[in-house]
Design a protein around this motif. Structure first.
Motif: not given
Length: 221
Positions: A183-189, A198-205, A207-209, A213-215
């Motif tokens: 998901a992080l890879t897709m958000a980066g793309e 709005a899509v930028e906000e989705m992707a940034n969220e 990345v943050a969330t 959770e990965i950590h």
């Protein structure tokens, strides 16, 4: 920020001009005259912050609308939203297995949080697609969903479904960590190639969330 609520509000209301801070000045009694900055007496002013080292500017609503950047969704935006909906749906399938199969309370709690976050996000993304249908009415982006970054294979899903106890915990954390990394890879793309705010906000969220959770999953594993 609650992404689902924020995006739903954005889809229902007119979006504020990206990069412009709207500050409504108190309406004042006047004779309707227009000042040098184009703002009429009694009209709400729009304060646009200047570049570093430059003063802010006072604009009329009409001027602010003209300066609003074009955030028309492009192909990268549409591809990200369509693919992320499917990506989230698989995460829900995996998370739904945890209550009956996980042995660790932490794994069950993590699965609950993933489901609680991603189900509303799917709804928000579906509303975005309704608001911004793909050009020509196309729905598919030509990608094999199984080939999306981080997606578990059918065999892996079968193994997860059959696993119980600590075996389930271990496999769930392994597969969900890979899923989040995808998901992080897709958000980066999307952040690199998209154009819609709005899509930028989705992707940034995402990345943050999902980074958090990965950590957490790595610490649990």
């Amino acid at each position: 920020m609650d992404m689902a609520k924020g995006l739903l509000r954005r889809f229902v209301e007119a979006a504020a001009a990206a990069g412009i801070l709207l500050a409504l000045a108190g309406c004042q009694d006047g004779d309707g005259k227009t000042g040098a900055n184009g703002v009429k007496d009694g009209q709400a002013a729009v304060i646009a912050p200047g570049k570093p080292g430059e003063p802010a500017r006072t604009l009329s609503p009409e001027q602010a609308a003209e300066e609003r950047p074009d955030d028309t969704p492009n192909a990268a935006d549409h591809a990200y939203v369509r693919r992320m909906i499917e990506h989230h749906r698989q995460a829900l399938v995996m998370s739904a297995l945890a209550p009956d199969r996980a042995s660790a309370e932490g794994v069950r709690g993590l699965a609950d949080r993933i489901a609680a976050a991603q189900q509303p996000e799917i709804g928000a993304m579906e509303k975005w697609l309704t608001r911004y249908p793909a050009p020509g009415g196309g729905g598919a982006d030509g990608h094999d969903h199984a080939a999306m970054p981080g997606m578990a294979t059918e065999q892996q899903l079968e193994e997860l479904t059959e696993a119980k106890g600590t075996d389930f915990d271990r496999l769930f954390l392994k597969l969900m960590t890979a899923h989040h990394e995808g998901a992080l890879t897709m958000a980066g793309e999307a952040l690199r190639g998209g154009n819609n705010v709005a899509v930028e906000e989705m992707a940034n969220e995402v990345v943050a969330t999902q980074s958090a959770e990965i950590h957490r999953m790595r610490a649990m594993g």
